[in-house]
Design an enzyme around this catalytic site. Structure first.
Site, PDB file in Angstrom:
ATOM      1  N   GLU A  89      62.064  39.401  25.469  1.00 40.69           N
ATOM      2  CA  GLU A  89      61.943  39.665  26.908  1.00 40.69           C
ATOM      3  C   GLU A  89      61.437  38.405  27.621  1.00 40.69           C
ATOM      4  OE1 GLU A  89      60.054  43.433  27.703  1.00 40.69           O
ATOM      5  OE2 GLU A  89      59.293  42.716  29.616  1.00 40.69           O
ATOM      6  N   TYR A 111      54.279  49.618  41.756  1.00 33.85           N
ATOM      7  CA  TYR A 111      54.336  49.406  40.313  1.00 33.85           C
ATOM      8  C   TYR A 111      54.065  50.756  39.633  1.00 33.85           C
ATOM      9  CZ  TYR A 111      53.147  46.585  36.092  1.00 33.85           C
ATOM     10  OH  TYR A 111      53.080  45.997  34.849  1.00 33.85           O
ATOM     11  N   ARG A 147      38.058  48.771  25.166  1.00 34.82           N
ATOM     12  CA  ARG A 147      37.237  49.724  24.402  1.00 34.82           C
ATOM     13  C   ARG A 147      36.350  48.998  23.422  1.00 34.82           C
ATOM     14  NH1 ARG A 147      42.327  52.023  22.835  1.00 34.82           N
ATOM     15  NH2 ARG A 147      42.958  53.465  24.489  1.00 34.82           N
ATOM     16  N   ARG A 201      45.131  47.957  34.305  1.00 35.73           N
ATOM     17  CA  ARG A 201      46.012  48.932  33.653  1.00 35.73           C
ATOM     18  C   ARG A 201      45.689  49.057  32.165  1.00 35.73           C
ATOM     19  NH1 ARG A 201      51.368  49.864  35.269  1.00 35.73           N
ATOM     20  NH2 ARG A 201      52.185  49.286  33.248  1.00 35.73           N
ATOM     21  N   ARG A 227      57.539  38.967  25.108  1.00 32.27           N
ATOM     22  CA  ARG A 227      57.354  39.858  23.959  1.00 32.27           C
ATOM     23  C   ARG A 227      58.679  40.119  23.259  1.00 32.27           C
ATOM     24  NH1 ARG A 227      55.260  44.892  27.796  1.00 32.27           N
ATOM     25  NH2 ARG A 227      57.005  44.821  29.243  1.00 32.27           N
ATOM     26  N   ARG A 240      59.412  40.385  40.396  1.00 32.59           N
ATOM     27  CA  ARG A 240      59.702  39.624  39.198  1.00 32.59           C
ATOM     28  C   ARG A 240      60.921  40.267  38.566  1.00 32.59           C
ATOM     29  NH1 ARG A 240      58.893  35.124  38.546  1.00 32.59           N
ATOM     30  NH2 ARG A 240      58.901  35.214  36.278  1.00 32.59           N
ATOM     31  N   ASP A 279      54.507  53.923  37.002  1.00 33.84           N
ATOM     32  CA  ASP A 279      54.959  54.348  35.683  1.00 33.84           C
ATOM     33  C   ASP A 279      55.826  55.601  35.844  1.00 33.84           C
ATOM     34  OD1 ASP A 279      53.990  52.477  33.860  1.00 33.84           O
ATOM     35  OD2 ASP A 279      51.979  53.322  33.917  1.00 33.84           O
TER      36      ASP A 279
HETATM   37  P1  FAD Z   1      64.941  52.906  38.929  1.00 33.02           P
HETATM   38  O1  FAD Z   1      64.892  53.379  37.537  1.00 33.02           O
HETATM   39  O2  FAD Z   1      64.931  51.430  39.183  1.00 33.02           O
HETATM   40  O3  FAD Z   1      66.243  53.529  39.601  1.00 33.02           O
HETATM   41  C1  FAD Z   1      66.744  53.093  40.824  1.00 33.02           C
HETATM   42  C2  FAD Z   1      68.256  53.211  40.763  1.00 33.02           C
HETATM   43  O4  FAD Z   1      68.785  52.943  42.049  1.00 33.02           O
HETATM   44  C3  FAD Z   1      68.877  52.203  39.802  1.00 33.02           C
HETATM   45  O5  FAD Z   1      69.690  52.869  38.852  1.00 33.02           O
HETATM   46  C4  FAD Z   1      69.699  51.309  40.720  1.00 33.02           C
HETATM   47  O6  FAD Z   1      70.905  50.848  40.125  1.00 33.02           O
HETATM   48  C5  FAD Z   1      69.986  52.236  41.896  1.00 33.02           C
HETATM   49  N1  FAD Z   1      70.266  51.516  43.138  1.00 33.02           N
HETATM   50  C6  FAD Z   1      69.519  50.555  43.721  1.00 33.02           C
HETATM   51  N2  FAD Z   1      70.119  50.110  44.845  1.00 33.02           N
HETATM   52  C7  FAD Z   1      71.272  50.825  44.966  1.00 33.02           C
HETATM   53  C8  FAD Z   1      72.338  50.811  45.907  1.00 33.02           C
HETATM   54  N3  FAD Z   1      72.348  49.960  46.930  1.00 33.02           N
HETATM   55  N4  FAD Z   1      73.367  51.657  45.733  1.00 33.02           N
HETATM   56  C9  FAD Z   1      73.385  52.509  44.644  1.00 33.02           C
HETATM   57  N5  FAD Z   1      72.411  52.563  43.735  1.00 33.02           N
HETATM   58  C10 FAD Z   1      71.373  51.724  43.889  1.00 33.02           C
HETATM   59  N6  FAD Z   1      56.986  53.265  32.883  1.00 33.02           N
HETATM   60  C11 FAD Z   1      56.290  53.992  31.960  1.00 33.02           C
HETATM   61  O7  FAD Z   1      55.833  55.100  32.272  1.00 33.02           O
HETATM   62  N7  FAD Z   1      56.098  53.524  30.695  1.00 33.02           N
HETATM   63  C12 FAD Z   1      56.586  52.314  30.288  1.00 33.02           C
HETATM   64  O8  FAD Z   1      56.394  51.926  29.133  1.00 33.02           O
HETATM   65  C13 FAD Z   1      57.314  51.523  31.236  1.00 33.02           C
HETATM   66  N8  FAD Z   1      57.805  50.324  30.884  1.00 33.02           N
HETATM   67  C14 FAD Z   1      58.495  49.578  31.802  1.00 33.02           C
HETATM   68  C15 FAD Z   1      59.008  48.353  31.401  1.00 33.02           C
HETATM   69  C16 FAD Z   1      59.735  47.593  32.296  1.00 33.02           C
HETATM   70  C17 FAD Z   1      60.297  46.258  31.855  1.00 33.02           C
HETATM   71  C18 FAD Z   1      59.923  48.051  33.627  1.00 33.02           C
HETATM   72  C19 FAD Z   1      60.659  47.217  34.633  1.00 33.02           C
HETATM   73  C20 FAD Z   1      59.417  49.283  34.020  1.00 33.02           C
HETATM   74  C21 FAD Z   1      58.694  50.065  33.120  1.00 33.02           C
HETATM   75  N9  FAD Z   1      58.210  51.323  33.461  1.00 33.02           N
HETATM   76  C22 FAD Z   1      57.496  52.046  32.551  1.00 33.02           C
HETATM   77  C23 FAD Z   1      58.436  51.904  34.802  1.00 33.02           C
HETATM   78  C24 FAD Z   1      59.684  52.784  34.893  1.00 33.02           C
HETATM   79  O9  FAD Z   1      60.817  52.017  34.578  1.00 33.02           O
HETATM   80  C25 FAD Z   1      59.788  53.315  36.326  1.00 33.02           C
HETATM   81  O10 FAD Z   1      58.634  54.009  36.681  1.00 33.02           O
HETATM   82  C26 FAD Z   1      60.995  54.223  36.596  1.00 33.02           C
HETATM   83  O11 FAD Z   1      62.120  53.898  35.855  1.00 33.02           O
HETATM   84  C27 FAD Z   1      61.306  54.146  38.063  1.00 33.02           C
HETATM   85  O12 FAD Z   1      62.317  55.040  38.423  1.00 33.02           O
HETATM   86  P2  FAD Z   1      63.003  54.905  39.837  1.00 33.02           P
HETATM   87  O13 FAD Z   1      63.980  56.022  39.953  1.00 33.02           O
HETATM   88  O14 FAD Z   1      61.994  54.743  40.884  1.00 33.02           O
HETATM   89  O15 FAD Z   1      63.758  53.481  39.798  1.00 33.02           O
HETATM   90  N1  UDP Z   2      48.514  41.459  29.632  1.00 32.61           N
HETATM   91  C1  UDP Z   2      48.000  40.323  29.030  1.00 32.61           C
HETATM   92  N2  UDP Z   2      48.210  40.123  27.697  1.00 32.61           N
HETATM   93  C2  UDP Z   2      48.918  40.999  26.945  1.00 32.61           C
HETATM   94  C3  UDP Z   2      49.433  42.156  27.558  1.00 32.61           C
HETATM   95  C4  UDP Z   2      49.216  42.352  28.907  1.00 32.61           C
HETATM   96  O1  UDP Z   2      47.376  39.512  29.687  1.00 32.61           O
HETATM   97  O2  UDP Z   2      49.097  40.743  25.739  1.00 32.61           O
HETATM   98  C5  UDP Z   2      48.286  41.632  31.090  1.00 32.61           C
HETATM   99  C6  UDP Z   2      49.407  41.002  31.915  1.00 32.61           C
HETATM  100  O3  UDP Z   2      48.813  40.500  33.095  1.00 32.61           O
HETATM  101  C7  UDP Z   2      50.294  42.173  32.235  1.00 32.61           C
HETATM  102  C8  UDP Z   2      49.255  43.285  32.427  1.00 32.61           C
HETATM  103  O4  UDP Z   2      48.272  42.993  31.436  1.00 32.61           O
HETATM  104  O5  UDP Z   2      51.067  41.948  33.405  1.00 32.61           O
HETATM  105  C9  UDP Z   2      49.806  44.678  32.253  1.00 32.61           C
HETATM  106  O6  UDP Z   2      50.359  44.790  30.969  1.00 32.61           O
HETATM  107  P1  UDP Z   2      51.373  45.939  30.593  1.00 32.61           P
HETATM  108  O7  UDP Z   2      51.640  45.837  29.135  1.00 32.61           O
HETATM  109  O8  UDP Z   2      50.857  47.212  31.142  1.00 32.61           O
HETATM  110  O9  UDP Z   2      52.638  45.480  31.410  1.00 32.61           O
HETATM  111  P2  UDP Z   2      54.107  46.090  31.499  1.00 32.61           P
HETATM  112  O10 UDP Z   2      54.351  46.893  30.245  1.00 32.61           O
HETATM  113  O11 UDP Z   2      54.124  46.915  32.752  1.00 32.61           O
HETATM  114  O12 UDP Z   2      54.948  44.874  31.579  1.00 32.61           O
END
Ligand code: FAD
Ligand code: UDP
Length: 366
Positions: free
Chosen positions: A298, A346, A176, A172, A278, A247, A348
């Site tokens: 986090e 997984y 560069r 991911r 982080r 996780r 985005d």
């Molecule tokens: P969710 O946002 O998880 O929505 C699912 C919803 O269903 C939740 O509100 C939940 O409460 C509800 N639900 C579940 N079970 C039930 C139930 N039984 N009854 C009623 N409601 C229920 N993407 C990016 O593009 N850029 C980023 O920088 C990025 N950073 C991230 C960082 C973290 C820590 C995480 C975890 C994800 C990140 N993502 C990022 C991914 C992004 O969060 C997801 O792609 C997106 O939010 C997924 O949307 P979703 O609707 O599939 O799921």
């Molecule tokens: N990663 C790493 N070192 C860093 C940042 C990321 O080894 O400083 C690795 C780690 O395995 C992580 C993966 O790269 O799970 C993807 O990182 P990203 O920042 O995309 O993760 P997210 O924002 O989805 O948590």
């Protein structure tokens, strides 16, 4: 005739996109969410005038022009470019792995020098086709970068040894041989000015939403012609084939009486001994100038079925279990499974929108 055309479980990006498109086509939807807010994991909470990314840092990035234009209907995006730094002991490096990282690591200047050092470091390892994350990382960046910036962070993040993790996780990240700290290669990137909530609120405008409603606790689930389910697919089937692993993440959020704590939105702590992965300083996503600041440490945490699932662990074992749930899902009439949890991927944000629009296309055939 049932009361609704669609019961949409989950007010995250998948559910909200589906609801918006269904409403546009004159369908009557009910969106429920077990949380007390809409938005799923992109929800922002306003603290001290700062949009705090409550479920982790979210940076929108995509190479898909259509999707970029699609989200821009709902919000104006700023020109934020994600360029995290990594702290390992008392050393600080730029991410993603690029000439700034290599220059600091080895006190060198040119791409040729960096490539020569990496080649020298991995010569003896004889990796032809990387079989796991460790081999993938080593073959890309060599031993030093792997040991200082990847191994500790990854094992903290996933609580698994790097040899037991799939290589795609590390792919991911861009690699560069130029001096470019942009964490993403995508053509379009930014943060919605004013936060993410407005996107979901506009998508759900005119749609009935009920919060604090868990699908599994509904007295009557049979209220719509079809259900769009964005919760965990294994839970839908009462875990009857087994449990898909995730996780989880825990945040410790603090308000600090200082204007600028770390000078960057994202600082990774890559050594194993620091317990968090982080620190996010939220104001920097929107170039905030507030007097105070809000930071979130986090922590990656072990997940049980009682915790909030965050990251699907897409290894061979879980993926094959998911494939069996998917077979069941395909045989379940009138239920569409979508999103990060419903499709155990997984994803985005841009990919979630694409997959919701694909589901819309398949459903409405227009
Ligand atoms: P969710 O946002 O998880 O929505 C699912 C919803 O269903 C939740 O509100 C939940 O409460 C509800 N639900 C579940 N079970 C039930 C139930 N039984 N009854 C009623 N409601 C229920 N993407 C990016 O593009 N850029 C980023 O920088 C990025 N950073 C991230 C960082 C973290 C820590 C995480 C975890 C994800 C990140 N993502 C990022 C991914 C992004 O969060 C997801 O792609 C997106 O939010 C997924 O949307 P979703 O609707 O599939 O799921
Ligand atoms: N990663 C790493 N070192 C860093 C940042 C990321 O080894 O400083 C690795 C780690 O395995 C992580 C993966 O790269 O799970 C993807 O990182 P990203 O920042 O995309 O993760 P997210 O924002 O989805 O948590």
């Amino acid at each position: 005739m049932k009361q609704y055309d669609y019961l949409i479980v989950g007010a995250g990006l998948f559910g909200a996109t589906f609801a918006y498109e269904a409403k546009k086509r004159g369908k009557k939807c009910l969106v429920i969410d077990k949380r007390d807010h809409v938005g799923g994991n992109i929800y922002c909470e306003k603290i001290e005038g700062i949009n705090v990314h409550k479920y982790g840092a979210h940076i929108f990035h995509t190479s898909n022009k259509e999707i970029w234009e699609y989200v821009n209907q709902f919000a104006e995006f700023n020109n934020y470019i994600n360029s995290p730094v990594a702290i390992y002991k008392d050393e600080l490096y730029n991410l993603p792995f690029n000439m700034n990282t290599f220059s600091k690591m080895w006190n060198i200047k040119t791409p040729a020098q960096a490539k020569a050092i990496i080649a020298e470091q991995i010569k003896a390892l004889n990796i032809t086709e990387p079989k796991n994350l460790e081999e993938q990382a080593l073959s890309l960046v060599g031993v030093d970068v792997y040991e200082k910036l990847i191994k500790g962070y990854t094992e903290k993040q996933w609580q698994r040894n790097c040899i037991d993790l799939p290589s795609f996780i590390i792919k991911r990240l861009p690699l560069r041989f130029t001096y470019d700290n942009n964490y993403f290669n995508d053509r379009y990137q930014g943060i919605p000015i004013g936060g993410y909530n407005q996107i979901i609120e506009k998508m759900l405008d005119g749609v009935e939403v009920q919060l604090n409603k868990d699908y599994f606790e509904l007295d009557d689930k049979d209220i719509a012609e079809k259900t769009v389910f964005t919760g965990p697919i294994d839970k839908y089937f009462d875990y009857k084939l087994g449990i898909l692993e995730y996780r989880s993440v825990r945040f410790e959020t603090e308000i600090l009486d200082c204007e600028n704590y770390q000078g960057n939105a994202v600082v990774n702590y890559t050594e194993r001994e620091v317990p968090y992965t982080r620190i996010i300083e939220h104001k920097h996503f929107e170039f905030g100038t507030q007097a105070k600041t809000v930071i979130s440490k986090e922590y990656s945490s072990e997940w049980t079925t009682k915790d909030e699932p965050y990251y699907p662990i897409n290894n061979a074992k879980n993926d094959s279990l998911y494939a069996r749930y998917k077979e069941l899902a395909d045989k379940t009439p009138n239920v569409i499974f979508g999103g990060r949890l419903g499709q155990y991927k997984y994803y985005d944000m841009d990919k979630v929108i694409i997959s919701a629009l694909d589901a819309v296309k398949a459903e409405f055939k227009d």
